[in-house]
Design an enzyme around this catalytic site. Structure first.
Site, PDB file in Angstrom:
ATOM      1  CE  LYS A  26      23.906  32.829  16.626  1.00 17.08           C
ATOM      2  NZ  LYS A  26      24.558  31.514  16.705  1.00 17.08           N
ATOM      3  CG  ASN A  27      28.163  32.920  16.760  1.00 16.90           C
ATOM      4  OD1 ASN A  27      27.138  32.487  17.303  1.00 16.90           O
ATOM      5  ND2 ASN A  27      28.351  32.872  15.452  1.00 16.90           N
ATOM      6  NE  ARG A 100      27.755  22.569  16.638  1.00 20.79           N
ATOM      7  CZ  ARG A 100      28.382  21.441  16.355  1.00 20.79           C
ATOM      8  NH1 ARG A 100      27.701  20.339  16.142  1.00 20.79           N
ATOM      9  NH2 ARG A 100      29.699  21.412  16.279  1.00 20.79           N
ATOM     10  CB  CYS A 124      21.625  26.046  12.098  1.00 20.44           C
ATOM     11  SG  CYS A 124      20.919  27.553  12.735  1.00 20.44           S
ATOM     12  CG  ASP A 314      27.666  32.672  10.453  1.00 14.93           C
ATOM     13  OD1 ASP A 314      26.858  31.750  10.493  1.00 14.93           O
ATOM     14  OD2 ASP A 314      28.776  32.637  11.020  1.00 14.93           O
ATOM     15  CB  VAL A 336      32.688  27.388   6.566  1.00 13.94           C
ATOM     16  CG1 VAL A 336      32.669  27.080   8.063  1.00 13.94           C
ATOM     17  CG2 VAL A 336      33.743  28.448   6.262  1.00 13.94           C
TER      18      VAL A 336
HETATM   19  C1  EPZ Z   1      30.478  28.668  14.987  1.00 16.52           C
HETATM   20  O1  EPZ Z   1      29.976  27.352  14.869  1.00 16.52           O
HETATM   21  C2  EPZ Z   1      29.286  29.576  14.935  1.00 16.52           C
HETATM   22  N1  EPZ Z   1      28.367  29.209  16.012  1.00 16.52           N
HETATM   23  C3  EPZ Z   1      28.600  29.483  13.587  1.00 16.52           C
HETATM   24  O2  EPZ Z   1      27.538  30.400  13.554  1.00 16.52           O
HETATM   25  C4  EPZ Z   1      29.610  29.845  12.496  1.00 16.52           C
HETATM   26  O3  EPZ Z   1      28.992  29.669  11.245  1.00 16.52           O
HETATM   27  C5  EPZ Z   1      30.822  28.937  12.623  1.00 16.52           C
HETATM   28  O4  EPZ Z   1      31.393  29.031  13.950  1.00 16.52           O
HETATM   29  C6  EPZ Z   1      31.915  29.303  11.615  1.00 16.52           C
HETATM   30  O5  EPZ Z   1      32.318  30.635  11.810  1.00 16.52           O
HETATM   31  C7  EPZ Z   1      28.601  29.631  17.236  1.00 16.52           C
HETATM   32  O6  EPZ Z   1      29.588  30.311  17.527  1.00 16.52           O
HETATM   33  C8  EPZ Z   1      27.581  29.277  18.274  1.00 16.52           C
HETATM   34  P1  EPZ Z   1      33.040  25.346  13.493  1.00 16.52           P
HETATM   35  P2  EPZ Z   1      30.901  26.110  15.196  1.00 16.52           P
HETATM   36  O7  EPZ Z   1      33.403  24.369  14.557  1.00 16.52           O
HETATM   37  O8  EPZ Z   1      31.870  26.482  16.240  1.00 16.52           O
HETATM   38  C9  EPZ Z   1      33.407  21.184  11.106  1.00 16.52           C
HETATM   39  C10 EPZ Z   1      25.378  31.116  13.158  1.00 16.52           C
HETATM   40  O9  EPZ Z   1      24.526  31.134  12.224  1.00 16.52           O
HETATM   41  N2  EPZ Z   1      33.589  20.515  12.413  1.00 16.52           N
HETATM   42  O10 EPZ Z   1      34.009  26.414  13.181  1.00 16.52           O
HETATM   43  O11 EPZ Z   1      30.013  24.949  15.441  1.00 16.52           O
HETATM   44  C11 EPZ Z   1      31.980  21.684  10.948  1.00 16.52           C
HETATM   45  O12 EPZ Z   1      31.114  20.648  10.555  1.00 16.52           O
HETATM   46  C12 EPZ Z   1      26.200  29.896  13.412  1.00 16.52           C
HETATM   47  O13 EPZ Z   1      25.542  32.054  13.948  1.00 16.52           O
HETATM   48  C13 EPZ Z   1      33.914  19.177  12.446  1.00 16.52           C
HETATM   49  O14 EPZ Z   1      34.065  18.531  11.399  1.00 16.52           O
HETATM   50  O15 EPZ Z   1      31.637  25.964  13.799  1.00 16.52           O
HETATM   51  C14 EPZ Z   1      32.147  22.765   9.919  1.00 16.52           C
HETATM   52  O16 EPZ Z   1      32.168  22.206   8.633  1.00 16.52           O
HETATM   53  C15 EPZ Z   1      25.933  28.773  12.498  1.00 16.52           C
HETATM   54  N3  EPZ Z   1      34.062  18.565  13.668  1.00 16.52           N
HETATM   55  C16 EPZ Z   1      33.521  23.351  10.239  1.00 16.52           C
HETATM   56  O17 EPZ Z   1      34.190  22.357  11.043  1.00 16.52           O
HETATM   57  C17 EPZ Z   1      33.902  19.235  14.845  1.00 16.52           C
HETATM   58  O18 EPZ Z   1      34.055  18.646  15.914  1.00 16.52           O
HETATM   59  C18 EPZ Z   1      33.507  24.659  11.012  1.00 16.52           C
HETATM   60  O19 EPZ Z   1      32.721  24.531  12.171  1.00 16.52           O
HETATM   61  C19 EPZ Z   1      33.598  20.616  14.798  1.00 16.52           C
HETATM   62  C20 EPZ Z   1      33.436  21.232  13.566  1.00 16.52           C
END
Ligand code: EPZ
Length: 442
Positions: A26-27, A100, A124, A314, A336
Site C-alpha cells: 500500500k505504501n 493524506r 489514520c 506499523d 515514530v
Molecule cells: C508513512 O506515513 C506510512 N503511510 C505510514 O503507514 C507509516 O506508519 C509511516 O510512513 C512511517 O513508516 C504511507 O506511506 C501512506 P512520516 P507518513 O512522514 O509518510 C512526523 C499505515 O498504517 N511528521 O514518516 O505520513 C509525523 O507526525 C500508515 O500503513 C511531521 O512532524 O509518515 C510522524 O510522527 C500509518 N511533519 C513522523 O514524522 C510532517 O510534515 C513520521 O511520519 C510529516 C511527518
C-alpha cells in the site's frame, strides 16, 4: 469497500492455518500511482492491491484527467497522464476522504500545470500527523503556498528549482515529496536526513525507469539531478511487508501456521529477528515465508519502533496481541508516532494486562519523552483473552483487534471493520481461507 456490513461476529479460539498471497505494498503503490503524473507517456503498475486507499488515489488521479484502466493481469493498472488538468477543490475533497495522499500530488502538479490545490488532510487517527515538513520542502523548491479557507493553494511562478534540504526527522512522506518534486526541478537536489524504507527505494526504482537520475549515498543522503522530461514506467510493486508482518503476528496469536506468499526476507530482516526472539517459527522459501507458532510458550521482548532499518511502527500493533500471550513482561517503546497505543484499550477489555506510560521505556529517550505523550506500553503475559464488543479505531489497530478476537475464547463483535480494507486486500476472504469462524452482520 466491498463489505455489505461494517460489523463482524467472530467466534475465536481457532488457529489460523493455510496460505494467503500478498500483492504490492500500500505504501508504495499509492505513491507509484502519483508518480505516473510526471510521465509524458502512460505507465503500467502491477500487483496493485484492491484496497480502498488505492481507490482513493485512483479517484484523485481521474479528477486530474489521468485515464486509468485495468490491464490483463489481476492487479495491473494502466495510467495515462497525457490529458492532466487542474481539478476543482470540491472534486478533490470528495475523493480524498481522510487520505493524506493529496499532499504528494503537489510537486508533480506544479511541474505539469504550474498550480496545485489540496484539501485539509486526514489519515489514520494516530497522532497529529502534520504536513509542515511537506510545505517547507515545497517552499524550498520555490513553491508559493497560500492557505485558503477551503484548503491550500500552491503555485510556482518561477518554476521549481533543485535545493539543499535537510529533514528534521526521516519522514517517509516528506522524502517522497522531495523525490517526486526534485526529479523534474531545475538543477541538483541534495536531501539529508531522508527516510530509506524499502518502499522509498522501490519508488526510486520507478523514477529511474522514468528517466530520473537519483543516487542514494550512505548516511541518509539522496542526490537527485533534475531532468526536463520523464516517460512512463512499467513496474511490479514491492510486496506489502506490513501485511506480511500482520499475518505473521496472527499466526503467533492464534497458535496457527500461515504461509505468506510473496513475502521476502531482505525487507523483513528486523521483523524476523524480533519474531525469532519472541519464539515464533519461520521458514523462508523462494515464493514466500511460512510463519508458525512453535507449540511452546512465547518469550517476552523489549522493542522500540523506529524508521527503517529499525522495527517499523506499523508492525507494533499486531505483534502486541501476540505479546499478550508471552510468558513475562514485554515493553514496546513507540518513537515514530506520539499516539499509537489507542488500540490497547480494547485488548485490556478482552483480558490483556497492558499499561501505557508517558516515559520512554526500554530504550533511548525519544522526541516524545518529555511531552506528555503516552507512547510506551508494558505488556504482562500470558493472558487468556475473552471475546468482547470492539470498535475498530484505525487501520493497524483494527487488524490487531481482529487477531485478538480470533485468538480469544468466546464471541466478539467487531464493528467499523471497513477501515481495515484501506490497507488489507480481501481480508475477509483471506480469513475464510485460513479457517476463521466469523459471520458478517446484516
Ligand atoms: C508513512 O506515513 C506510512 N503511510 C505510514 O503507514 C507509516 O506508519 C509511516 O510512513 C512511517 O513508516 C504511507 O506511506 C501512506 P512520516 P507518513 O512522514 O509518510 C512526523 C499505515 O498504517 N511528521 O514518516 O505520513 C509525523 O507526525 C500508515 O500503513 C511531521 O512532524 O509518515 C510522524 O510522527 C500509518 N511533519 C513522523 O514524522 C510532517 O510534515 C513520521 O511520519 C510529516 C511527518
Amino acid at each position: 469497500m466491498g463489505l455489505h456490513s461494517d460489523t463482524i461476529t467472530i467466534r475465536g479460539g481457532r488457529p489460523l492455518t493455510g496460505r494467503i498471497e500478498l500483492k504490492g505494498a500500500k505504501n508504495l503503490v499509492t505513491k507509484a500511482m502519483v508518480a505516473s503524473l510526471l510521465g509524458e507517456t502512460p505507465s503500467i503498475l502491477k500487483d496493485v492491491p484492491d484496497i480502498s486507499d488505492v481507490r482513493v488515489v485512483r479517484g484523485l488521479l481521474e479528477v486530474h484527467g489521468v485515464k486509468i484502466s485495468d490491464g490483463e493481469e489481476e492487479g495491473e493498472l494502466h495510467l495515462d497522464p497525457s490529458a492532466v488538468e487542474t481539478a476543482h477543490m470540491a472534486d478533490i475533497d470528495a475523493h480524498a476522504g481522510s487520505s493524506r495522499i493529496p499532499i504528494l500530488f503537489c510537486g508533480p502538479l506544479l511541474h505539469r500545470l504550474g498550480e496545485a490545490f489540496i484539501p485539509d488532510l486526514g489519515g489514520c487517527r494516530i497522532g497529529d500527523r502534520p504536513i509542515d515538513f511537506h510545505l517547507d520542502v515545497l517552499r524550498t523548491f520555490g513553491a508559493v503556498v497560500e492557505k485558503l479557507p477551503s484548503g491550500i493553494r500552491m503555485s510556482a511562478p518561477g518554476g521549481l528549482k533543485g535545493a539543499k534540504i535537510e529533514l528534521p526527522y526521516p519522514s517517509v512522506g516528506a522524502t517522497e515529496q522531495v523525490l517526486l518534486t526534485a526529479v523534474r526541478a531545475a538543477g541538483i537536489t541534495e536531501l539529508r536526513g531522508s527516510a530509506i524504507e524499502p518502499e522509498i527505494m522501490d519508488l526510486i526504482n520507478i523514477l529511474q525507469k522514468m528517466g530520473a537520475v537519483i543516487s542514494v549515498d550512505t548516511d541518509r543522503v539522496i542526490r537527485i539531478e533534475g531532468v526536463p522530461e520523464l516517460k512512463g514506467y512499467d513496474h511490479r510493486a514491492l510486496f506489502d511487508r506490513n501485511e506480511a508482518a500482520s499475518w505473521a503476528a496472527a499466526a503467533l496469536a492464534t497458535e496457527g501456521d500461515i504461509f505468506v506468499g510473496g513475502a521476502r526476507q531482505s525487507e523483513m530482516l528486523t521483523f524476523l529477528n524480533v519474531y525469532r526472539k519472541v519464539g515464533g517459527g519461520f521458514d523462508i522459501h523462494e515464493d514466500g515465508i511460512r510463519f508458525f507458532h512453535p507449540g511452546k510458550p512465547l518469550n517476552p521482548v523489549i522493542i522500540e519502533t523506529d524508521v527503517h532499518p529499525g522495527f517499523m511502527t506499523d508492525w507494533q500493533q499486531p505483534l502486541v496481541v501476540a505479546l499478550t500471550k508471552a510468558e513475562g513482561v514485554s515493553i514496546v517503546h513507540e518513537t515514530v508516532y506520539e499516539n499509537r497505543f489507542g488500540f490497547v484499550d480494547a485488548l485490556v477489555e478482552m483480558g490483556a494486562t497492558i499499561q501505557i506510560h508517558r516515559e520512554c521505556l526500554g530504550g533511548q529517550a525519544c522526541r516524545f519523552g518529555q511531552r506528555n505523550f503516552n507512547h510506551s506500553a508494558v505488556i504482562s503475559g500470558p493472558s487468556k483473552l475473552h471475546g468482547a464488543d470492539i470498535v475498530v479505531p484505525d487501520l493497524r489497530g483494527g487488524f490487531s483487534h481482529l487477531i485478538a478476537a480470533l485468538s480469544a475464547e468466546g464471541t466478539s463483535r467487531v464493528s467499523n471493520v471497513g477501515i481495515i480494507s484501506r490497507g488489507y486486500e480481501k481480508f475477509l476472504s483471506k480469513l475464510e481461507t485460513l479457517g476463521a469462524d466469523f459471520t458478517l452482520e446484516g
